[in-house]
Design a protein around this motif. Sequence first.
Motif, PDB file in Angstrom:
ATOM      1  N   GLN A 115      57.493  39.560  18.438  1.00 10.79           N
ATOM      2  CA  GLN A 115      56.818  38.759  17.430  1.00 10.79           C
ATOM      3  C   GLN A 115      57.507  38.965  16.088  1.00 10.79           C
ATOM      4  OE1 GLN A 115      52.648  39.688  16.886  1.00 10.79           O
ATOM      5  NE2 GLN A 115      52.169  37.651  16.104  1.00 10.79           N
ATOM      6  N   VAL A 116      57.596  37.907  15.299  1.00 15.18           N
ATOM      7  CA  VAL A 116      58.267  37.946  14.003  1.00 15.18           C
ATOM      8  C   VAL A 116      57.405  37.211  12.991  1.00 15.18           C
ATOM      9  CG1 VAL A 116      60.279  37.174  12.674  1.00 15.18           C
ATOM     10  CG2 VAL A 116      60.589  38.033  15.006  1.00 15.18           C
ATOM     11  N   PHE A 117      57.326  37.757  11.782  1.00 19.84           N
ATOM     12  CA  PHE A 117      56.700  37.068  10.665  1.00 19.84           C
ATOM     13  C   PHE A 117      57.778  36.800   9.624  1.00 19.84           C
ATOM     14  CE2 PHE A 117      52.613  39.491  11.742  1.00 19.84           C
ATOM     15  CZ  PHE A 117      52.111  38.416  12.468  1.00 19.84           C
ATOM     16  N   ALA A 118      57.759  35.614   9.041  1.00 22.87           N
ATOM     17  CA  ALA A 118      58.722  35.272   7.988  1.00 22.87           C
ATOM     18  C   ALA A 118      58.033  34.405   6.944  1.00 22.87           C
ATOM     19  CB  ALA A 118      59.922  34.536   8.578  1.00 22.87           C
ATOM     20  N   GLY A 119      58.354  34.674   5.692  1.00 19.70           N
ATOM     21  CA  GLY A 119      57.774  33.891   4.610  1.00 19.70           C
ATOM     22  C   GLY A 119      58.790  33.620   3.523  1.00 19.70           C
ATOM     23  N   CYS A 120      59.058  32.341   3.260  1.00 18.76           N
ATOM     24  CA  CYS A 120      59.975  31.958   2.187  1.00 18.76           C
ATOM     25  C   CYS A 120      59.182  31.299   1.067  1.00 18.76           C
ATOM     26  CB  CYS A 120      61.040  30.994   2.713  1.00 18.76           C
ATOM     27  SG  CYS A 120      62.205  31.755   3.873  1.00 18.76           S
ATOM     28  N   TYR A 121      59.368  31.814  -0.125  1.00 18.94           N
ATOM     29  CA  TYR A 121      58.680  31.325  -1.316  1.00 18.94           C
ATOM     30  C   TYR A 121      59.721  31.168  -2.423  1.00 18.94           C
ATOM     31  CZ  TYR A 121      55.332  33.884   1.556  1.00 18.94           C
ATOM     32  OH  TYR A 121      54.638  34.384   2.625  1.00 18.94           O
ATOM     33  N   PRO A 122      59.371  30.564  -3.528  1.00 14.40           N
ATOM     34  CA  PRO A 122      60.349  30.410  -4.617  1.00 14.40           C
ATOM     35  C   PRO A 122      60.917  31.753  -5.079  1.00 14.40           C
ATOM     36  CG  PRO A 122      58.434  29.017  -5.010  1.00 14.40           C
ATOM     37  CD  PRO A 122      58.085  29.897  -3.848  1.00 14.40           C
ATOM     38  N   GLY A 123      62.186  31.979  -4.817  1.00 16.22           N
ATOM     39  CA  GLY A 123      62.851  33.191  -5.276  1.00 16.22           C
ATOM     40  C   GLY A 123      62.708  34.400  -4.386  1.00 16.22           C
ATOM     41  N   VAL A 124      61.885  34.306  -3.327  1.00 13.22           N
ATOM     42  CA  VAL A 124      61.605  35.471  -2.484  1.00 13.22           C
ATOM     43  C   VAL A 124      61.472  35.045  -1.025  1.00 13.22           C
ATOM     44  CG1 VAL A 124      59.891  37.227  -1.895  1.00 13.22           C
ATOM     45  CG2 VAL A 124      60.450  36.811  -4.285  1.00 13.22           C
ATOM     46  N   SER A 125      62.053  35.837  -0.125  1.00 16.58           N
ATOM     47  CA  SER A 125      61.864  35.656   1.310  1.00 16.58           C
ATOM     48  C   SER A 125      61.530  37.009   1.923  1.00 16.58           C
ATOM     49  CB  SER A 125      63.119  35.088   1.970  1.00 16.58           C
ATOM     50  OG  SER A 125      63.416  33.800   1.485  1.00 16.58           O
ATOM     51  N   VAL A 126      60.539  37.038   2.804  1.00 17.99           N
ATOM     52  CA  VAL A 126      60.099  38.274   3.445  1.00 17.99           C
ATOM     53  C   VAL A 126      60.114  38.095   4.955  1.00 17.99           C
ATOM     54  CG1 VAL A 126      58.215  39.933   3.712  1.00 17.99           C
ATOM     55  CG2 VAL A 126      58.626  38.877   1.494  1.00 17.99           C
ATOM     56  N   VAL A 127      60.608  39.102   5.657  1.00 19.14           N
ATOM     57  CA  VAL A 127      60.614  39.080   7.119  1.00 19.14           C
ATOM     58  C   VAL A 127      60.082  40.412   7.622  1.00 19.14           C
ATOM     59  CG1 VAL A 127      62.031  38.938   9.199  1.00 19.14           C
ATOM     60  CG2 VAL A 127      62.569  37.493   7.223  1.00 19.14           C
ATOM     61  N   ALA A 128      59.194  40.354   8.607  1.00 23.43           N
ATOM     62  CA  ALA A 128      58.653  41.554   9.228  1.00 23.43           C
ATOM     63  C   ALA A 128      58.880  41.479  10.729  1.00 23.43           C
ATOM     64  CB  ALA A 128      57.161  41.684   8.925  1.00 23.43           C
ATOM     65  N   ALA A 129      59.457  42.542  11.298  1.00 13.49           N
ATOM     66  CA  ALA A 129      59.736  42.587  12.731  1.00 13.49           C
ATOM     67  C   ALA A 129      59.970  44.033  13.139  1.00 13.49           C
ATOM     68  CB  ALA A 129      60.966  41.739  13.075  1.00 13.49           C
ATOM     69  N   SER A 130      59.640  44.354  14.376  1.00 11.35           N
ATOM     70  CA  SER A 130      59.789  45.730  14.854  1.00 11.35           C
ATOM     71  C   SER A 130      61.242  46.186  14.842  1.00 11.35           C
ATOM     72  CB  SER A 130      59.218  45.858  16.266  1.00 11.35           C
ATOM     73  OG  SER A 130      59.925  45.035  17.176  1.00 11.35           O
ATOM     74  N   GLN A 131      62.175  45.238  14.916  1.00  8.47           N
ATOM     75  CA  GLN A 131      63.602  45.586  14.884  1.00  8.47           C
ATOM     76  C   GLN A 131      63.994  46.248  13.567  1.00  8.47           C
ATOM     77  OE1 GLN A 131      62.229  42.828  16.019  1.00  8.47           O
ATOM     78  NE2 GLN A 131      63.436  41.842  17.615  1.00  8.47           N
ATOM     79  N   LEU A 132      63.146  46.120  12.557  1.00  5.19           N
ATOM     80  CA  LEU A 132      63.442  46.710  11.259  1.00  5.19           C
ATOM     81  C   LEU A 132      62.940  48.151  11.135  1.00  5.19           C
ATOM     82  CD1 LEU A 132      62.594  43.582   9.106  1.00  5.19           C
ATOM     83  CD2 LEU A 132      64.855  44.615   9.356  1.00  5.19           C
ATOM     84  N   GLY A 133      62.311  48.649  12.179  1.00  7.46           N
ATOM     85  CA  GLY A 133      61.838  50.034  12.141  1.00  7.46           C
ATOM     86  C   GLY A 133      62.940  51.005  12.502  1.00  7.46           C
ATOM     87  N   ILE A 134      63.953  51.108  11.654  1.00 11.31           N
ATOM     88  CA  ILE A 134      65.128  51.941  11.946  1.00 11.31           C
ATOM     89  C   ILE A 134      65.138  53.187  11.068  1.00 11.31           C
ATOM     90  CG2 ILE A 134      66.483  49.983  12.739  1.00 11.31           C
ATOM     91  CD1 ILE A 134      67.915  49.967  10.046  1.00 11.31           C
ATOM     92  N   ASP A 135      65.655  54.282  11.617  1.00 10.82           N
ATOM     93  CA  ASP A 135      65.647  55.562  10.904  1.00 10.82           C
ATOM     94  C   ASP A 135      66.654  55.628   9.767  1.00 10.82           C
ATOM     95  OD1 ASP A 135      63.640  56.651  12.470  1.00 10.82           O
ATOM     96  OD2 ASP A 135      65.032  57.482  13.945  1.00 10.82           O
ATOM     97  N   TYR A 136      67.751  54.879   9.889  1.00  2.00           N
ATOM     98  CA  TYR A 136      68.818  54.953   8.895  1.00  2.00           C
ATOM     99  C   TYR A 136      69.004  53.576   8.248  1.00  2.00           C
ATOM    100  CZ  TYR A 136      69.837  59.411  11.126  1.00  2.00           C
ATOM    101  OH  TYR A 136      69.738  60.693  11.633  1.00  2.00           O
ATOM    102  N   PRO A 137      68.341  53.320   7.132  1.00  5.62           N
ATOM    103  CA  PRO A 137      68.446  52.006   6.486  1.00  5.62           C
ATOM    104  C   PRO A 137      69.873  51.604   6.153  1.00  5.62           C
ATOM    105  CG  PRO A 137      66.638  53.261   5.551  1.00  5.62           C
ATOM    106  CD  PRO A 137      67.385  54.198   6.447  1.00  5.62           C
ATOM    107  N   SER A 138      70.733  52.570   5.846  1.00 10.23           N
ATOM    108  CA  SER A 138      72.113  52.240   5.484  1.00 10.23           C
ATOM    109  C   SER A 138      72.870  51.602   6.641  1.00 10.23           C
ATOM    110  CB  SER A 138      72.860  53.492   5.016  1.00 10.23           C
ATOM    111  OG  SER A 138      73.027  54.415   6.082  1.00 10.23           O
ATOM    112  N   LYS A 139      72.335  51.742   7.867  1.00  2.29           N
ATOM    113  CA  LYS A 139      72.976  51.167   9.040  1.00  2.29           C
ATOM    114  C   LYS A 139      72.328  49.847   9.450  1.00  2.29           C
ATOM    115  CE  LYS A 139      74.374  55.714  10.792  1.00  2.29           C
ATOM    116  NZ  LYS A 139      74.320  56.670  11.928  1.00  2.29           N
ATOM    117  N   LEU A 140      71.622  49.226   8.526  1.00  2.00           N
ATOM    118  CA  LEU A 140      71.016  47.936   8.806  1.00  2.00           C
ATOM    119  C   LEU A 140      72.088  46.969   9.292  1.00  2.00           C
ATOM    120  CD1 LEU A 140      68.111  46.676   8.402  1.00  2.00           C
ATOM    121  CD2 LEU A 140      69.047  45.625   6.340  1.00  2.00           C
TER     122      LEU A 140
END
Length: 219
Positions: free
Chosen positions: A62-87
């Motif tokens: 499941q994925v949530f995504a929201g695009c608004y003026p000047g801002v976009s947000v995405v939420a997904a389990s794939q983003l639950g990573i231990d090392y953000p620098s390795k995105l």
Amino acid sequence: MGAKTWMIAYVDSGTKLVDVFSASPQLDREASSKLAMELFPGMKLVPDADGYLSYTCPPRKQVFAGCYPGVSVVAASQLGIDYPSKLPATYLSAARGRDIYFLAMHSVVDWFAFAIWSSGKLTRSLSLSPDSKVLEDIGEHLPFEAPYWSGQRKVDSDDDEPYPLPFRPLELGEVALFHFFGYSLEGGPGNDLPDEPRFDADSIVLAGFRGSKPWWKIW
């Protein structure tokens, strides 16, 4: 449910997330769909029930995504990573010159991570939990982190062993969430957060999608 989130935000330079959300922005569903499909090319995404900014820990597929003026947000389990620098590069390239704010936390293991990219450059990344301790600490500490690293938010432990970190990651996570996004999930310690959020996170709609890989692929 506890404090759980895994999300990324793309923000136009000079734009503050909290200012956009406080203005009750209109969701651009078409742009939201395009962004979700760009970030998850291996999934066959179909529209699903809407989500809200107050719930940014969707389950797998499941994925949530929201695009608004000047801002976009995405939420997904794939983003639950231990090392953000390795995105993965897919997430970074989707910024197209915008700043990136990454934030993830999970109360079950008291883990928290956040990162910021500005003009394509990683400027700050932090990931830590009591079991793994500091996984990543890149860049200078930001002002709102100061009380935590200086020992002002020391954990009083009833166990024989002292708490392995100078503060609870989830407490800093709530403060970071409020600092960057303008709201919190369960509040923070002492006076680190105001009594009232800047806006109602339940009022910010995120387009929902569910997906599955083609039949010839295995999850």
